[in-house]
Motif scaffolding. Structure first.
Motif, PDB file in Angstrom:
ATOM      1  N   THR A 168       0.851  -1.195   0.000  1.00  0.00           N
ATOM      2  CA  THR A 168       0.000   0.000   0.000  1.00  0.00           C
ATOM      3  C   THR A 168       0.886   1.244   0.000  1.00  0.00           C
ATOM      4  OG1 THR A 168      -0.182   0.090   2.405  1.00  0.00           O
ATOM      5  CG2 THR A 168      -1.908  -1.100   1.238  1.00  0.00           C
ATOM      6  N   ALA A 169       2.015   1.178   0.711  1.00  0.00           N
ATOM      7  CA  ALA A 169       2.921   2.324   0.758  1.00  0.00           C
ATOM      8  C   ALA A 169       3.454   2.633  -0.641  1.00  0.00           C
ATOM      9  CB  ALA A 169       4.071   2.054   1.714  1.00  0.00           C
ATOM     10  N   ARG A 170       3.759   1.593  -1.400  1.00  0.00           N
ATOM     11  CA  ARG A 170       4.262   1.805  -2.772  1.00  0.00           C
ATOM     12  C   ARG A 170       3.180   2.453  -3.643  1.00  0.00           C
ATOM     13  NH1 ARG A 170       9.136  -0.566  -3.634  1.00  0.00           N
ATOM     14  NH2 ARG A 170       9.745  -1.973  -1.941  1.00  0.00           N
ATOM     15  N   ILE A 171       1.936   1.994  -3.459  1.00  0.00           N
ATOM     16  CA  ILE A 171       0.829   2.601  -4.210  1.00  0.00           C
ATOM     17  C   ILE A 171       0.739   4.090  -3.865  1.00  0.00           C
ATOM     18  CG2 ILE A 171      -1.693   2.662  -4.379  1.00  0.00           C
ATOM     19  CD1 ILE A 171      -1.558  -0.452  -3.910  1.00  0.00           C
ATOM     20  N   LEU A 172       0.888   4.387  -2.579  1.00  0.00           N
ATOM     21  CA  LEU A 172       0.813   5.777  -2.111  1.00  0.00           C
ATOM     22  C   LEU A 172       1.942   6.607  -2.716  1.00  0.00           C
ATOM     23  CD1 LEU A 172      -0.473   7.820  -0.032  1.00  0.00           C
ATOM     24  CD2 LEU A 172       1.336   7.111   1.521  1.00  0.00           C
ATOM     25  N   LEU A 173       3.175   6.068  -2.618  1.00  0.00           N
ATOM     26  CA  LEU A 173       4.340   6.823  -3.075  1.00  0.00           C
ATOM     27  C   LEU A 173       4.298   7.029  -4.589  1.00  0.00           C
ATOM     28  CD1 LEU A 173       6.827   5.035  -0.708  1.00  0.00           C
ATOM     29  CD2 LEU A 173       6.338   7.484  -0.675  1.00  0.00           C
ATOM     30  N   LEU A 201       5.846   0.575   5.645  1.00  0.00           N
ATOM     31  CA  LEU A 201       6.041   1.897   5.029  1.00  0.00           C
ATOM     32  C   LEU A 201       7.530   2.214   4.928  1.00  0.00           C
ATOM     33  CD1 LEU A 201       5.112   4.727   4.067  1.00  0.00           C
ATOM     34  CD2 LEU A 201       4.934   5.381   6.465  1.00  0.00           C
ATOM     35  N   ASN A 202       8.263   1.948   6.008  1.00  0.00           N
ATOM     36  CA  ASN A 202       9.693   2.249   6.001  1.00  0.00           C
ATOM     37  C   ASN A 202      10.444   1.435   4.948  1.00  0.00           C
ATOM     38  OD1 ASN A 202      10.065   4.326   7.912  1.00  0.00           O
ATOM     39  ND2 ASN A 202       9.617   2.881   9.554  1.00  0.00           N
ATOM     40  N   ASN A 203      10.019   0.157   4.774  1.00  0.00           N
ATOM     41  CA  ASN A 203      10.645  -0.675   3.726  1.00  0.00           C
ATOM     42  C   ASN A 203      10.464  -0.043   2.356  1.00  0.00           C
ATOM     43  OD1 ASN A 203      11.336  -2.500   5.625  1.00  0.00           O
ATOM     44  ND2 ASN A 203       9.758  -4.019   5.106  1.00  0.00           N
ATOM     45  N   ALA A 204       9.225   0.404   2.090  1.00  0.00           N
ATOM     46  CA  ALA A 204       8.932   0.969   0.771  1.00  0.00           C
ATOM     47  C   ALA A 204       9.722   2.257   0.543  1.00  0.00           C
ATOM     48  CB  ALA A 204       7.437   1.221   0.632  1.00  0.00           C
ATOM     49  N   LEU A 205       9.847   3.051   1.624  1.00  0.00           N
ATOM     50  CA  LEU A 205      10.507   4.358   1.481  1.00  0.00           C
ATOM     51  C   LEU A 205      11.962   4.234   1.025  1.00  0.00           C
ATOM     52  CD1 LEU A 205       9.032   6.297   4.517  1.00  0.00           C
ATOM     53  CD2 LEU A 205       9.009   7.080   2.149  1.00  0.00           C
ATOM     54  N   LYS A 206      12.590   3.074   1.321  1.00  0.00           N
ATOM     55  CA  LYS A 206      13.991   2.888   0.935  1.00  0.00           C
ATOM     56  C   LYS A 206      14.168   3.008  -0.579  1.00  0.00           C
ATOM     57  CE  LYS A 206      14.982  -0.071   4.827  1.00  0.00           C
ATOM     58  NZ  LYS A 206      14.647  -1.441   5.239  1.00  0.00           N
ATOM     59  N   ASP A 207      13.105   2.656  -1.330  1.00  0.00           N
ATOM     60  CA  ASP A 207      13.226   2.710  -2.791  1.00  0.00           C
ATOM     61  C   ASP A 207      12.790   4.059  -3.361  1.00  0.00           C
ATOM     62  OD1 ASP A 207      14.101   0.142  -2.764  1.00  0.00           O
ATOM     63  OD2 ASP A 207      12.092  -0.724  -2.987  1.00  0.00           O
ATOM     64  N   TYR A 208      12.413   4.970  -2.503  1.00  0.00           N
ATOM     65  CA  TYR A 208      11.952   6.285  -2.981  1.00  0.00           C
ATOM     66  C   TYR A 208      12.787   7.380  -2.300  1.00  0.00           C
ATOM     67  CZ  TYR A 208       7.836   3.857  -4.840  1.00  0.00           C
ATOM     68  OH  TYR A 208       7.002   3.023  -5.520  1.00  0.00           O
ATOM     69  N   PRO A 209      13.983   7.644  -2.829  1.00  0.00           N
ATOM     70  CA  PRO A 209      14.895   8.578  -2.138  1.00  0.00           C
ATOM     71  C   PRO A 209      14.348  10.001  -2.048  1.00  0.00           C
ATOM     72  CG  PRO A 209      15.729   7.965  -4.313  1.00  0.00           C
ATOM     73  CD  PRO A 209      14.566   7.081  -4.053  1.00  0.00           C
ATOM     74  N   ASN A 210      13.434  10.375  -2.937  1.00  0.00           N
ATOM     75  CA  ASN A 210      12.915  11.746  -2.902  1.00  0.00           C
ATOM     76  C   ASN A 210      11.732  11.919  -1.963  1.00  0.00           C
ATOM     77  OD1 ASN A 210      14.802  12.604  -4.798  1.00  0.00           O
ATOM     78  ND2 ASN A 210      13.511  11.891  -6.486  1.00  0.00           N
ATOM     79  N   ALA A 211      11.247  10.807  -1.435  1.00  0.00           N
ATOM     80  CA  ALA A 211      10.127  10.905  -0.494  1.00  0.00           C
ATOM     81  C   ALA A 211      10.673  10.856   0.930  1.00  0.00           C
ATOM     82  CB  ALA A 211       9.147   9.775  -0.728  1.00  0.00           C
ATOM     83  N   GLU A 212       9.928  11.458   1.839  1.00  0.00           N
ATOM     84  CA  GLU A 212      10.426  11.573   3.211  1.00  0.00           C
ATOM     85  C   GLU A 212       9.290  11.319   4.190  1.00  0.00           C
ATOM     86  OE1 GLU A 212      12.028  15.097   6.188  1.00  0.00           O
ATOM     87  OE2 GLU A 212      11.280  15.574   4.198  1.00  0.00           O
ATOM     88  N   LEU A 213       9.570  10.545   5.244  1.00  0.00           N
ATOM     89  CA  LEU A 213       8.580  10.346   6.298  1.00  0.00           C
ATOM     90  C   LEU A 213       8.671  11.535   7.252  1.00  0.00           C
ATOM     91  CD1 LEU A 213       6.473   8.537   7.686  1.00  0.00           C
ATOM     92  CD2 LEU A 213       8.343   7.425   8.898  1.00  0.00           C
ATOM     93  N   LEU A 214       7.680  12.417   7.197  1.00  0.00           N
ATOM     94  CA  LEU A 214       7.727  13.620   8.031  1.00  0.00           C
ATOM     95  C   LEU A 214       7.503  13.285   9.491  1.00  0.00           C
ATOM     96  CD1 LEU A 214       5.543  15.956   5.781  1.00  0.00           C
ATOM     97  CD2 LEU A 214       8.019  16.069   6.070  1.00  0.00           C
ATOM     98  N   ALA A 215       6.526  12.427   9.770  1.00  0.00           N
ATOM     99  CA  ALA A 215       6.225  12.080  11.159  1.00  0.00           C
ATOM    100  C   ALA A 215       5.395  10.816  11.198  1.00  0.00           C
ATOM    101  CB  ALA A 215       5.452  13.212  11.834  1.00  0.00           C
TER     102      ALA A 215
END
Lengths: 368, 321
Positions: A168-173, A201-215
């Motif tokens: 779902t995180a990948r769909i979001l990103l 979510l954190n796993n997915a974020l590793k593949d999206y360097p331009n996205a950031e977990l704000l909080a």
């Protein structure tokens, strides 16, 4: 003053002895009745019970409705299912199970979520001693396994949420164009699903360097709390928020309303659980994805496993380990298939074959 | 003499000072806190809680306690949503009747609550807690665990329509605050609450029907819980058994933090307004300044204790129960 101290000490010891003695007495009585229970090969007409938190939460409501559908499949009325409601207390959970064991003299098929992991062992041990059959859902410690208890600890089912939450995180990103800020509203911080869904979510974020977990803040699975936390996020991050990752549907409802209050209509949001209302929102495109874990089936099959093991329909100890500890099914719901999904699973509840235990399983539970 | 006066004045205004200090503190930590949009957000989260807290303020002034709010709010929300949808589903139809119906239900639950407390002579703490459970159970029975969506745009304009930056629900809350103030200061009933809270035996000896005042108080509180329920449904568009969750902690905390004494006779609805704002400013501010979630509960607890210490005159209290 020492004589007072001495007196108190003495009294404490006396009381402790009394407690121990009475516990021994009860235990002894129970054990003698259990010996009879253990010799029993199959129970012809066991009491079927579901032990859970309460019905206020839509998820648990679905679970229990599955349990009721199962007892109806036996040609019994809905209220044949005994409800043990623990209201979030492990002590009450265990006490209720023990009470029901002595009332039914061990002729019990029990489906249970033990409220927290450590409580699973005493519950299972009580059932095994009484000769009852128990299947657990969600909570148990990693060192507790059905195959260590012969036939009486029938099965354990759980879900691994990390994988689906990552999807779902990948769909979001992707919907965010792969860049910008994400906020995560989580469940009760110590709950396993809450931890796994954030990890996804954190796993997915590793593949999206331009996205950031704000909080990432806990919203305790609660709509109103999620509403307030999202409002505060909007103050802190304002337009930097480009997407919202919600740990479950009830949180997403609160997020949607917080955004609606600000006139924000097109924020990408993903959630989890596949509640009917969330599926509708997915159909409307207001939520991009949710994950359905089929709680109705989960509630029914957990009771069915305990029941059919108790009646001797199958012998748990002859089943492979992947049939004793397994992951439940997950179905991803996207806008394009929301209608079809709704028609198949929600508009009319499918009639399940409650003897088909494992065909939709996601494999044996893995421990890290 | 002048010393005593300044002390009194200080204690009277302490809750407001606490609120201002908190606003100043959060603004210094994160300037974005101090914006009209954020105040509107705090207003939205405060409005339902304020209604519930005002209800319980009357009870606390009498020196009793009412813990039935969670159940009452749930029942009122669910009854309202069912009636609203059954009668047409939009405020432009007969469905508006669901609003007075919800208020009536709230009043009725409070009335029964008062009867149980007074006639069966059960302490208000226990009677109301039990009634709260009955309410939650009843709401669950009505909904069967489902949630009811109230989608009417006209009703939801409570949240979506804004005047001067604040949604309508904030003005509705303000209106009911003024009504509560009127009841408290301009009616016999309001003054009787203080009489009962200040000294029940004395009030009784002066010929006041204390039991009647108590029952009326609980019924009045029930009506305000119902208003809170309506605003809570307006805020998220969902009525469910969980609608009432958390209102007990927030409302009692707010009343006490605002300077209304738990032993009765002191305080009032304006104190409660300040108290509700303090609690919601803290809740909002902690997320806004980015305090980690696991610290927030602890900080809230400490701030509540600090606020109570600062805002109540502890020297006038001989013992605490």
């Amino acid at each position: 003053m020492s004589f007072i101290k001495k007196y108190i000490e003495q009294e404490t010891i006396t009381r402790r002895n009394l407690l121990l003695a009475s516990a021994y007495g009860v235990g002894g009585a129970a054990i003698s009745s259990m010996l009879g229970g253990m010799a029993r090969a199959a129970i012809t007409d066991p009491t079927v019970a579901w032990s859970y938190r309460n019905r206020t939460n839509p998820y648990w409501n679905e679970i229990v409705s599955g349990g009721e559908a199962f007892v109806e499949s036996l040609g019994k009325p809905k209220d044949f299912l005994t409800h043990l409601i623990n209201e979030g207390s492990s002590e009450k959970s265990l006490a209720d199970v023990k009470a029901l064991l002595s009332k039914t003299n061990g002729e019990l098929a029990l489906a249970i979520d033990t409220n927290d992991a450590p409580n699973a062992r005493p519950v299972v041990e009580s059932c095994v001693e009484a000769g009852a059959y128990v299947s657990t859902l969600w909570n148990k410690t990693d060192d507790l396994h059905p195959w260590d208890f012969g036939d009486n600890y029938v099965s354990h089912m759980s879900w691994s949420d990390e994988g689906p939450a990552e999807q779902t995180a990948r769909i979001l990103l992707d919907a965010m164009g792969g860049s910008g800020g994400v906020v995560h509203l989580g469940g009760i911080a110590s709950n396993n699903p809450a931890i796994e869904r954030l990890a996804g979510l954190n796993n997915a974020l590793k593949d999206y360097p331009n996205a950031e977990l704000l909080a990432a803040e806990p919203a305790d699975w609660d709509t109103q709390k999620a509403n307030q936390v999202m409002s505060a996020f909007l103050t802190r991050y304002g337009d930097d928020i480009k997407g919202v990752h919600c740990a479950n549907d009830t949180i997403a409802y609160g997020v949607l309303e917080a955004l609606r209050a600000e006139g924000i209509e097109d924020m990408p949001i993903v959630s989890y659980d596949g509640n009917p209302q969330a599926v509708e929102l997915v159909g409307e495109g207001k939520i991009l994805a949710t994950v359905f874990t089929n709680p109705h089936w989960g509630g029914g099959i957990t009771a069915a496993l305990a029941y059919y093991a108790a009646t001797g329909h199958f012998k748990p100890s002859e089943e492979p380990n992947e049939h004793r500890e397994f992951y439940g099914p997950t179905i991803m719901v996207r806008p394009e298939d929301a209608q079809a999904f709704k028609a198949e699973y929600l508009d009319s509840v499918p009639t399940y074959d409650w003897k088909d235990f494992w065909s939709t399983s996601n494999g044996q539970i893995q421990y890290k | 003499m002048s010393n005593v006066l300044t002390r009194d004045v200080l204690i009277k205004w302490a809750p407001l000072i606490v609120l201002l200090v908190l606003v100043l503190f959060f603004t210094m930590m994160e300037p974005r806190f101090f914006s009209l949009r954020n105040f509107a957000r705090i207003g939205i989260s405060s409005a339902p809680a304020l209604m519930v807290a005002i209800g319980v303020t009357f009870i606390i002034i009498m020196g009793s306690i009412d813990l039935s709010m969670e159940g009452t709010v749930s029942v009122c929300a669910v009854v309202f949503a069912f009636a609203f949808i059954a009668l047409g589903g939009t405020l432009a139809s007969w469905a508006w009747l669901a609003i007075p119906l919800a208020l009536l239900v709230g009043g009725a639950i409070g009335f029964v609550n008062g009867l149980v407390h007074v006639l069966l002579k059960i302490p208000s703490f226990m009677a109301s807690l039990a009634m709260g459970f009955v309410g939650t159970g009843f709401a669950l029975l009505l909904t069967g665990g489902d949630r009811i969506r109230v989608e009417d745009d006209l009703f939801r304009s409570l949240l979506t329509e804004r005047w001067f930056g604040f949604p309508i629900m904030c003005y509705v809350a303000l209106l009911f605050l003024l009504i509560a103030w009127f009841i408290q200061s301009r009616t016999t009933l309001g003054r009787n609450f203080y009489a009962v809270g200040g000294g029940e035996e004395l009030a009784h000896a002066s010929g006041l029907n204390v039991n009647r005042v108590r029952i009326m108080g609980f019924a009045l509180a029930g009506i305000f819980y119902a208003v809170g329920a309506l605003l809570a449904v307006g805020r998220i568009g969902i009525a469910e058994t969980a609608t009432g969750s958390n209102f007990m902690f927030v409302s009692i905390t707010s009343v006490v933090v605002g300077g209304t004494a738990l032993w009765g006779g002191i305080g009032g609805v304006w104190n409660t307004l300040i108290g509700v704002l303090i609690v919601n400013v803290i809740n909002n501010g902690m997320v806004v300044i980015g305090l980690p979630g696991y610290v927030q509960d602890g900080v809230l607890g400490i701030l509540v204790i600090a606020a109570v210490v600062l805002s109540t005159d502890r020297k006038s209290v001989t013992f605490v129960k």
